[in-house]
Design a protein around this motif. Structure first.
Motif, PDB file in Angstrom:
ATOM      1  N   ASN A  43       2.426   1.378 -14.341  1.00  0.00           N
ATOM      2  CA  ASN A  43       1.639   1.632 -13.128  1.00  0.00           C
ATOM      3  C   ASN A  43       2.486   2.391 -12.110  1.00  0.00           C
ATOM      4  O   ASN A  43       3.660   2.091 -11.936  1.00  0.00           O
ATOM      5  CB  ASN A  43       1.168   0.319 -12.500  1.00  0.00           C
ATOM      6  N   LEU A  44       1.856   3.351 -11.476  1.00  0.00           N
ATOM      7  CA  LEU A  44       2.578   4.176 -10.522  1.00  0.00           C
ATOM      8  C   LEU A  44       2.162   3.845  -9.090  1.00  0.00           C
ATOM      9  O   LEU A  44       1.005   4.013  -8.713  1.00  0.00           O
ATOM     10  CB  LEU A  44       2.293   5.647 -10.822  1.00  0.00           C
ATOM     11  N   TYR A  45       3.097   3.347  -8.330  1.00  0.00           N
ATOM     12  CA  TYR A  45       2.862   3.098  -6.906  1.00  0.00           C
ATOM     13  C   TYR A  45       3.430   4.259  -6.115  1.00  0.00           C
ATOM     14  O   TYR A  45       4.581   4.631  -6.317  1.00  0.00           O
ATOM     15  CB  TYR A  45       3.586   1.833  -6.444  1.00  0.00           C
ATOM     16  N   LEU A  46       2.633   4.822  -5.254  1.00  0.00           N
ATOM     17  CA  LEU A  46       3.122   5.879  -4.368  1.00  0.00           C
ATOM     18  C   LEU A  46       3.364   5.261  -2.998  1.00  0.00           C
ATOM     19  O   LEU A  46       2.584   4.415  -2.555  1.00  0.00           O
ATOM     20  CB  LEU A  46       2.086   7.003  -4.272  1.00  0.00           C
ATOM     21  N   PHE A  47       4.426   5.706  -2.354  1.00  0.00           N
ATOM     22  CA  PHE A  47       4.796   5.119  -1.066  1.00  0.00           C
ATOM     23  C   PHE A  47       4.830   6.124   0.070  1.00  0.00           C
ATOM     24  O   PHE A  47       5.191   7.287  -0.138  1.00  0.00           O
ATOM     25  CB  PHE A  47       6.193   4.483  -1.160  1.00  0.00           C
ATOM     26  N   CYS A  48       4.454   5.647   1.245  1.00  0.00           N
ATOM     27  CA  CYS A  48       4.735   6.345   2.485  1.00  0.00           C
ATOM     28  C   CYS A  48       5.676   5.408   3.220  1.00  0.00           C
ATOM     29  O   CYS A  48       5.227   4.415   3.784  1.00  0.00           O
ATOM     30  CB  CYS A  48       3.476   6.599   3.296  1.00  0.00           C
ATOM     31  N   GLU A  81       7.673   2.377   3.752  1.00  0.00           N
ATOM     32  CA  GLU A  81       7.665   1.037   3.153  1.00  0.00           C
ATOM     33  C   GLU A  81       6.296   0.581   2.652  1.00  0.00           C
ATOM     34  O   GLU A  81       6.159  -0.493   2.096  1.00  0.00           O
ATOM     35  CB  GLU A  81       8.239   0.013   4.146  1.00  0.00           C
ATOM     36  N   TYR A  82       5.258   1.415   2.848  1.00  0.00           N
ATOM     37  CA  TYR A  82       3.916   1.028   2.434  1.00  0.00           C
ATOM     38  C   TYR A  82       3.469   1.817   1.207  1.00  0.00           C
ATOM     39  O   TYR A  82       3.503   3.039   1.208  1.00  0.00           O
ATOM     40  CB  TYR A  82       2.926   1.226   3.581  1.00  0.00           C
ATOM     41  N   GLY A  83       3.056   1.066   0.187  1.00  0.00           N
ATOM     42  CA  GLY A  83       2.671   1.708  -1.067  1.00  0.00           C
ATOM     43  C   GLY A  83       1.200   1.539  -1.383  1.00  0.00           C
ATOM     44  O   GLY A  83       0.529   0.655  -0.856  1.00  0.00           O
ATOM     45  N   PHE A  84       0.730   2.407  -2.265  1.00  0.00           N
ATOM     46  CA  PHE A  84      -0.673   2.329  -2.695  1.00  0.00           C
ATOM     47  C   PHE A  84      -0.771   2.791  -4.147  1.00  0.00           C
ATOM     48  O   PHE A  84       0.035   3.599  -4.614  1.00  0.00           O
ATOM     49  CB  PHE A  84      -1.570   3.190  -1.796  1.00  0.00           C
ATOM     50  N   MET A  85      -1.724   2.234  -4.864  1.00  0.00           N
ATOM     51  CA  MET A  85      -1.939   2.628  -6.249  1.00  0.00           C
ATOM     52  C   MET A  85      -3.425   2.743  -6.511  1.00  0.00           C
ATOM     53  O   MET A  85      -4.199   1.890  -6.081  1.00  0.00           O
ATOM     54  CB  MET A  85      -1.332   1.593  -7.192  1.00  0.00           C
TER      55      MET A  85
END
Ligand SMILES: [Zn+2]
Length: 123
Positions: free
Chosen positions: A90-95, A97-101
């Motif tokens: 699974n790939l989590y993308l971050f801005c 410290e906050y990530g989204f998938m």
């Protein structure tokens, strides 16, 4: 015949020349830098907007949010600072410290929200 890369006047003199003179060369470099900086500021601004939106929607730990809701708030998923790939792929993308998938399950597109954890930097 070649033309000046800045003012587009026909060039005279040696072959391979790109500018009329030092003035056109400097002006070209200055304009180029401005364009590049504008892109930098655009990305920088979007990253900060993304972070602000993710921060607002992040409750404690992990939560799910409707994708549309974030997009409507001005979130742009193409701009992120880094990523974390879990061992399940699974790939989590971050801005920051906050990530989204992306969650493609159960009909409505959603994001799974995660917080950056120190161990993520080690893999
Ligand atoms: Zn010129």
């Amino acid at each position: 015949m070649e033309n000046c890369a800045y003012c587009n006047s026909p060039l005279t003199g040696r072959k391979g020349k790109r500018f009329c003179d030092q003035y056109c060369k400097s002006a070209h470099q200055y304009a180029n830098r401005k364009v590049k900086e504008a892109f930098y500021y655009k990305v920088d601004r979007q990253l900060k907007i993304n972070r602000k939106i993710l921060k607002k929607y992040h409750h404690s730990g992990i939560s799910k949010i409707r994708k549309e809701e974030l997009l409507e708030a001005g979130f742009n998923p193409h701009f992120f600072t880094h990523y974390y790939k879990t061992m399940h792929g699974n790939l989590y993308l971050f801005c920051y410290e906050y990530g989204f998938m992306d969650l493609q399950k159960d009909g409505e597109p959603k994001y799974l929200m995660v917080n950056w954890q120190d161990y993520m930097a080690k893999t």
